[in-house]
Design a protein around this motif. Structure first.
Motif, PDB file in Angstrom:
ATOM      1  N   PHE A 237       0.832  -1.201   0.000  1.00 15.78           N
ATOM      2  CA  PHE A 237       0.000   0.000   0.000  1.00 15.78           C
ATOM      3  C   PHE A 237       0.871   1.256   0.000  1.00 15.78           C
ATOM      4  O   PHE A 237       0.623   2.205  -0.730  1.00 15.78           O
ATOM      5  CB  PHE A 237      -0.914   0.003   1.223  1.00 15.78           C
ATOM      6  CG  PHE A 237      -1.622   1.300   1.442  1.00 15.78           C
ATOM      7  CD1 PHE A 237      -2.719   1.636   0.672  1.00 15.78           C
ATOM      8  CD2 PHE A 237      -1.179   2.199   2.392  1.00 15.78           C
ATOM      9  CE1 PHE A 237      -3.362   2.849   0.842  1.00 15.78           C
ATOM     10  CE2 PHE A 237      -1.815   3.410   2.579  1.00 15.78           C
ATOM     11  CZ  PHE A 237      -2.905   3.733   1.805  1.00 15.78           C
ATOM     12  N   ALA A 256      -6.182   4.493  -3.844  1.00 16.72           N
ATOM     13  CA  ALA A 256      -7.060   5.394  -3.103  1.00 16.72           C
ATOM     14  C   ALA A 256      -6.313   6.565  -2.496  1.00 16.72           C
ATOM     15  O   ALA A 256      -6.930   7.487  -1.969  1.00 16.72           O
ATOM     16  CB  ALA A 256      -7.793   4.621  -2.012  1.00 16.72           C
ATOM     17  N   PRO A 259      -6.983  11.383  -4.192  1.00 19.48           N
ATOM     18  CA  PRO A 259      -8.311  11.788  -3.700  1.00 19.48           C
ATOM     19  C   PRO A 259      -9.412  11.611  -4.734  1.00 19.48           C
ATOM     20  O   PRO A 259     -10.552  11.305  -4.380  1.00 19.48           O
ATOM     21  CB  PRO A 259      -8.130  13.270  -3.362  1.00 19.48           C
ATOM     22  CG  PRO A 259      -6.672  13.454  -3.153  1.00 19.48           C
ATOM     23  CD  PRO A 259      -5.992  12.458  -4.037  1.00 19.48           C
ATOM     24  N   LEU A 262     -10.330   8.018  -4.553  1.00 21.12           N
ATOM     25  CA  LEU A 262     -10.966   7.695  -3.275  1.00 21.12           C
ATOM     26  C   LEU A 262     -12.394   8.215  -3.234  1.00 21.12           C
ATOM     27  O   LEU A 262     -13.319   7.505  -2.835  1.00 21.12           O
ATOM     28  CB  LEU A 262     -10.143   8.293  -2.119  1.00 21.12           C
ATOM     29  CG  LEU A 262     -10.698   8.015  -0.724  1.00 21.12           C
ATOM     30  CD1 LEU A 262     -10.664   6.534  -0.414  1.00 21.12           C
ATOM     31  CD2 LEU A 262      -9.927   8.783   0.328  1.00 21.12           C
ATOM     32  N   ALA A 263     -12.582   9.461  -3.669  1.00 20.50           N
ATOM     33  CA  ALA A 263     -13.896  10.074  -3.533  1.00 20.50           C
ATOM     34  C   ALA A 263     -14.877   9.593  -4.602  1.00 20.50           C
ATOM     35  O   ALA A 263     -16.051   9.404  -4.324  1.00 20.50           O
ATOM     36  CB  ALA A 263     -13.771  11.588  -3.598  1.00 20.50           C
ATOM     37  N   TRP A 266     -14.958   4.327  -6.405  1.00 18.88           N
ATOM     38  CA  TRP A 266     -14.880   3.337  -5.331  1.00 18.88           C
ATOM     39  C   TRP A 266     -14.486   1.966  -5.824  1.00 18.88           C
ATOM     40  O   TRP A 266     -13.864   1.190  -5.126  1.00 18.88           O
ATOM     41  CB  TRP A 266     -16.203   3.265  -4.587  1.00 18.88           C
ATOM     42  CG  TRP A 266     -17.360   2.915  -5.502  1.00 18.88           C
ATOM     43  CD1 TRP A 266     -18.171   3.786  -6.141  1.00 18.88           C
ATOM     44  CD2 TRP A 266     -17.775   1.614  -5.889  1.00 18.88           C
ATOM     45  NE1 TRP A 266     -19.081   3.104  -6.910  1.00 18.88           N
ATOM     46  CE2 TRP A 266     -18.870   1.784  -6.774  1.00 18.88           C
ATOM     47  CE3 TRP A 266     -17.359   0.315  -5.567  1.00 18.88           C
ATOM     48  CZ2 TRP A 266     -19.531   0.696  -7.348  1.00 18.88           C
ATOM     49  CZ3 TRP A 266     -18.014  -0.757  -6.137  1.00 18.88           C
ATOM     50  CH2 TRP A 266     -19.087  -0.557  -7.026  1.00 18.88           C
ATOM     51  N   TRP A 269     -10.648   0.826  -5.436  1.00 13.49           N
ATOM     52  CA  TRP A 269      -9.962   0.494  -4.174  1.00 13.49           C
ATOM     53  C   TRP A 269     -10.821  -0.273  -3.179  1.00 13.49           C
ATOM     54  O   TRP A 269     -10.304  -1.019  -2.360  1.00 13.49           O
ATOM     55  CB  TRP A 269      -9.447   1.762  -3.505  1.00 13.49           C
ATOM     56  CG  TRP A 269     -10.547   2.714  -3.126  1.00 13.49           C
ATOM     57  CD1 TRP A 269     -11.141   3.647  -3.923  1.00 13.49           C
ATOM     58  CD2 TRP A 269     -11.198   2.800  -1.869  1.00 13.49           C
ATOM     59  NE1 TRP A 269     -12.111   4.309  -3.242  1.00 13.49           N
ATOM     60  CE2 TRP A 269     -12.176   3.814  -1.975  1.00 13.49           C
ATOM     61  CE3 TRP A 269     -11.050   2.126  -0.647  1.00 13.49           C
ATOM     62  CZ2 TRP A 269     -13.003   4.161  -0.914  1.00 13.49           C
ATOM     63  CZ3 TRP A 269     -11.869   2.472   0.401  1.00 13.49           C
ATOM     64  CH2 TRP A 269     -12.838   3.480   0.263  1.00 13.49           C
TER      65      TRP A 269
END
Lengths: 301, 320
Positions: A237, A256, A259, A262-263, A266, A269
């Motif tokens: 990671f 992820a 950003p 990540l945001a 989905w 990750w």
């Protein structure tokens, strides 16, 4: 006739040992049973799928047109990552790699830990003192940082190096556990009896004492397997585990750190995160059930 | 008592010595030297060689080791290549951030773990107890980075309850009340994440301690004197298990240091953990070396702290 009957009674009252205890415990604890079957099926399934059904070169090929394909589109069950590589396929291969590394590390550290712990406790005295000083020292090292530094300075870094570097710091816990258990075991009568009979030290250690530790060792093996999955995925990671060309669960999760992913993305990750989560919960649950089975006071069944 | 403490500190000295040897060895293996930070395209190679000679980098290894230790003892850790400033001031700034976050996390860990542990032990085998046991199992099994990401995703991005990175928003005047609140707000989510992960050991210990205490004589005595059950828990049992819990502080600090690498990276919090990861990625070796040594020293301090508290609590383990 009379004697036979008595013998039968004696046989029936013998407390269950070894695998029987484990089986009984698992029958009583349905979640542990389920976890065990689930984890075994998962590991076997991942191995079969990655060896027979997935072509790794094809999966890792960059297809920019398929960049961040959403799940279910164009035959991508779980979508694609920033280079258009199939997430589901990477997940399966990554899981295989992570499991492979965790198993290798667990085997190496267990064997080393058992030998070192046995030697320390059985011979005692100076040997025990020296080994304990070394173990104490290893316990106070900032392990994670040193592993990362070692990984970055190894030239021509391969997964094999990763296994060795993690193993270098992983044996300490097992050695400590084995030592403490052997210390109490080595004072038992059967050990003195074997010694008087002239049995060699090696035979007493490995044929006499070690089998009596088997239940505790199975627990330790299971839990350290879970721990090693955590270490490998964690290192990958951060970008210090498996090289980027080799899929790993940790590498998938590391997308992820961006950003945007990540945001909004989905599917890149989250599956890998959930996979790690479920696997860790399952293995740890099995480990705890085994621990209960190994300790007569905590058994459910 | 003091004998034990002094003995324990004396044991630390060889440990620190071996640690420094390992770090020195690792630093030797790293490409580059303290002057890599000064090299620009215009630098004359012979000038660098001169500097190397002056700094003693061509000396035999044992000499270099002694000189390095001398520098370290004087707080001179060299210069950072990426940040173009002295390592000690850079790390000092980051250490302050990490210290604040750690302090906050430790407070949360204890605030969460003590009530949960006591309640689980007191109401053993009830629904509450089973929930707490399940919680401590999950928090034990889940890796730091997975929980951090899920928390960041859910509370940071989906619900927008917390800021997603940094220590303070831009444009807020320093020293005002809203400034301090803003800083705390930035620390909350990483601290909660750490607290959730760090409570496991304390909860399990406290729970079994409370369960054991229920059958002990001093509790029976208190009960037969007519002390109400609630008071027995808060006054008698809790006080008895408080000090061993304090001994967990050492482990908590060690855990925080390891966890800070993941948590600070994920929450974009500029502390020592994040600095370490960035320095490794940019190959800023003078910073890496110093951080490994600092983390090693702090880990040693953590275990020293645990041992000292344990020897206060349990006189049997004192060395005489």
């Amino acid at each position: 006739m009379e004697q036979e009957k008595q013998q039968e009674v004696v046989v029936e009252s013998v407390p269950p040992t070894g695998m029987k205890v484990v089986l009984r415990e698992f029958k009583k604890d349905k979640i542990a049973m389920f976890s065990f079957i689930f984890i075994t099926a998962l590991i076997i399934g991942v191995y079969i799928a990655s060896y027979f059904f997935i072509d790794i070169d094809e999966v890792m090929k960059v297809k920019l047109l398929q960049r961040y394909t959403e799940p279910g589109v164009n035959g991508y069950v779980l979508g694609a990552d920033e280079a258009g590589r199939d997430i589901l396929m990477q997940l399966i291969i990554g899981a295989k790699n992570s499991i492979y590394i965790a198993i290798s590390v667990t085997l190496i550290t267990s064997i080393a830990g058992i030998i070192i712990g046995l030697a320390a406790a059985y011979y005692g005295g100076v040997i025990d003192n020296i080994i304990m000083r070394i173990i104490d020292f290893f316990m106070t090292l900032p392990t994670l940082l040193i592993i990362i530094v070692m990984i970055t300075i190894i030239p021509e870094y391969t997964p094999f190096h990763l296994i060795l570097v993690i193993s270098l710091f992983g044996w300490v816990g097992t050695a400590r556990l084995v030592r403490s258990k052997v210390l109490s075991e080595a004072r038992r009568d059967y050990v003195s009896a074997s010694k008087t009979m002239g049995t060699s030290d090696l035979a007493i250690m490995f044929k006499g004492i070690l089998p009596n530790l088997s239940s505790i060792l199975i627990v330790e093996l299971t839990l350290s397997f879970a721990g090693n999955v955590g270490i490998e995925t964690g290192l990958s990671f951060l970008g210090f585990g498996l090289p980027p060309s080799v899929p790993s669960l940790g590498t998938l999760v590391s997308y992820a750190t961006n950003p945007v992913v990540l945001a909004g993305k989905w599917w890149v990750w989250l599956p890998a995160s959930l996979f790690i989560l479920v696997m860790m919960l399952g293995i740890n649950y099995v480990g705890q059930a085994l621990r209960r089975a190994a300790d007569a006071r905590q058994r459910l069944g | 008592m003091w004998k034990t403490v002094v003995r324990r500190i004396l044991v630390m000295i060889p440990q620190l010595f071996v640690l420094s040897l390992i770090i020195f060895f690792l630093a030797q293996k790293m490409p580059g030297d303290p002057f890599s930070g000064l090299i620009t395209p215009e630098t004359d190679p012979s000038r660098i060689e001169e500097l190397r000679e002056q700094a003693g980098l061509n000396d035999p290894l044992p000499m270099q080791y002694v000189n390095w230790i001398k520098d370290v003892a004087q707080g001179d850790f060299g210069k950072s290549y990426t940040y173009k400033r002295s390592v000690s001031s850079l790390i000092g700034e980051r250490a302050y951030n990490t210290f604040l976050l750690s302090l906050f996390s430790v407070i949360l860990v204890y605030a969460l773990a003590i009530p949960l542990g006591v309640i689980a032990g007191r109401y053993k085998d009830t629904f509450v107890d089973k929930t707490v046991v399940l919680y401590s199992f999950i928090s034990y099994a889940i890796p730091t980075f997975v929980l951090s990401l899920i928390f960041l995703y859910v509370f940071g991005y989906q619900l927008s309850w917390f800021p997603t990175s940094g220590t303070v928003d831009v444009g807020i005047e320093e020293g005002t009340l809203s400034y301090y609140w803003n800083r705390i707000h930035h620390m909350l989510l990483p601290a909660i994440t750490y607290a959730v992960l760090g409570t496991t050991g304390i909860i399990q210990y406290l729970r079994s301690e409370v369960i054991d205490a229920q059958t002990q004589d001093y509790v029976k005595t208190a009960r037969s004197k007519g002390v109400p059950m609630r008071k027995v828990y808060t006054r008698h049992i809790f006080r008895n298990s408080l000090l061993p819990i304090a001994a967990f502080l050492g482990f908590t600090i060690t855990g925080l240091l390891g966890g800070s690498i993941f948590i600070e990276t994920i929450f974009g919090y500029p502390g020592m953990g994040q600095l370490f990861v960035n320095s490794v990625l940019t190959r800023d070796y003078s910073v890496i070396t110093t951080l490994v040594m600092l983390f090693g020293f702090l880990t040693l301090l953590g275990s020293l702290l645990s041992d000292i508290i344990m020897s206060i609590v349990d006189p049997r383990i004192r060395i005489d």
